[in-house]
Write a protein that holds these residues in place. Structure first.
Motif, short mmCIF file in Angstrom:
data_model
loop_
_atom_site.label_atom_id
_atom_site.label_comp_id
_atom_site.label_asym_id
_atom_site.label_seq_id
_atom_site.Cartn_x
_atom_site.Cartn_y
_atom_site.Cartn_z
N TYR A 35 0.82 -1.20 0.00
CA TYR A 35 0.00 0.00 0.00
C TYR A 35 0.86 1.26 0.00
O TYR A 35 0.36 2.36 0.16
CB TYR A 35 -0.92 0.02 1.22
N PHE A 51 -9.23 -2.34 1.03
CA PHE A 51 -8.68 -2.72 -0.27
C PHE A 51 -9.28 -1.86 -1.38
O PHE A 51 -8.57 -1.27 -2.19
CB PHE A 51 -8.95 -4.20 -0.52
N TYR A 90 -8.15 1.77 -1.28
CA TYR A 90 -6.79 1.95 -1.79
C TYR A 90 -6.81 2.14 -3.30
O TYR A 90 -6.18 3.05 -3.84
CB TYR A 90 -5.93 0.75 -1.41
N PHE A 91 -7.57 1.31 -3.98
CA PHE A 91 -7.65 1.46 -5.44
C PHE A 91 -8.40 2.71 -5.84
O PHE A 91 -8.01 3.41 -6.76
CB PHE A 91 -8.30 0.23 -6.06
N GLU A 102 -5.61 5.65 -4.74
CA GLU A 102 -4.29 5.73 -5.38
C GLU A 102 -4.31 5.37 -6.86
O GLU A 102 -3.79 6.10 -7.69
CB GLU A 102 -3.30 4.83 -4.64
N TRP A 103 -4.87 4.22 -7.15
CA TRP A 103 -4.85 3.78 -8.55
C TRP A 103 -5.72 4.66 -9.43
O TRP A 103 -5.35 5.03 -10.53
CB TRP A 103 -5.26 2.31 -8.65
#
Lengths: 183, 183
Positions: free
Chosen positions: A32, A104, A107-108, A111-112
């Motif tokens: 992460y 999870f 996070y995507f 950030e992604w």
DNA sequence: TGGTATGTACAGAAAAAACTGTACAAAGTA
DNA sequence: TACTTTGTACAGTTTTTTCTGTACATACCA
């Protein structure tokens, strides 16, 4: 239920088991993009029986308050911990987000998604620019071929990014659990 | 089709566009845990019209050969570039994996899977240990409550990791494209 | 076989990141 | 309002990571 109700021996037993797990969790938090010590802080919070203050963490972690403060900021930005409000207390209280599926996903989503959006925009703009150039260049010249190839590569990238965007959508709206149920 | 067939002006135009895209791609490669300069190398390779050798990259990148060598190793380990064999040449040739869907999948299959497997094992072992302890401890004692809570948290973690494992399976076997088609 | 080209191990240098302590700002309390 | 308490900005230090150059091992070629 707090640890200090237990005997010395009982406490050390519990702490030993916890420590191993905290270590394991923290060690892989670089996926992460967070630091090992931030990961340890997270692990500590994971086993805490109640939201903790910076001072309480400091008592267990031998870290400067500044470090802990920035670590918590990082974890908050990733939605890995939440700030809890408790009236009567001036201190900030933190607790981990126990819904790891959500962690999870976030996070995507954070950030992604950010990376995808920037890249897609830059590449689209570049494709535009190349198309414009190509319109002003006669056919069957060397540069046309080069531009053509570059353009095709970038279009492939955009297609992938758009897929990634849709994948993140499925995480966010929960559709992913149709394909991969929580059990 | 190589760039050096073009005029000076044409070359600089192409390079300017490429540079912006390379920059964008490289900047976000930290999501895969790779260095910025490794990302740039990757970007260079992305636009290359043919597999490149270390020496060719060195001509464009102002990096030491050692650095490039280790960068390529990193990218190879992540399956982001492939080593190409060309008979007659003693040099190693590298080309990017243009299938970015595969690259994305491989990243999870390699890095995340590894983390999941280790953690799941450590946590399972800890749950075992706790269960064993609990069998030897009378009911309704303080420590039993603590152990109970810790155990429940760890079981939650295992459930999540198992879900993550199944998600990675779906990436690897392509089932993910049923839910999120490439288009 | 000896000679040359190529990639990498290793140690040290350079750069970047993480961490600390102090000083201060913000917000609550009397 | 003045007085605390709490979190963070910032500059400097320590630690970690990345990068480089040399030396060497390997593999190809004549």
């Amino acid at each position: 239920m707090s640890l200090d109700q237990l005997s010395q021996e009982e406490q050390s037993t519990v702490l030993r088991v916890r420590k191993r797990v905290i270590e394991a969790i923290g060690r892989n938090m670089d996926l992460y993009g967070v630091t090992l010590s931030t990961g340890h802080l997270y692990g500590l919070l994971f086993f805490a029986d109640k939201p903790m203050t910076l001072d309480e963490m400091g008592r267990e972690m031998s870290m400067s308050k500044t470090s802990m403060s920035t670590s918590m900021r990082t974890l908050l930005d990733l939605n890995m911990v939440n700030k809890v409000w408790e009236k009567g207390s001036r201190k900030d209280l933190y607790e981990v987000e126990y819904d790891w599926y959500q962690t999870f996903t976030d996070y995507f989503a954070i950030e992604w998604r950010k990376a995808v959006e920037t890249n897609i925009q830059i590449i689209r703009r570049s494709i535009e620019e190349i198309s414009r150039m190509m319109r002003e260049i006669p056919e069957d010249t060397a540069i046309r071929g080069v531009l053509e190839v570059d353009k095709r590569k970038m279009e492939g990238a955009v297609r992938y990014y758009s897929w990634l965007n849709r994948l993140i959508d499925c995480l966010e709206n929960g559709d992913i659990y149709q394909l991969v149920p929580k059990e």
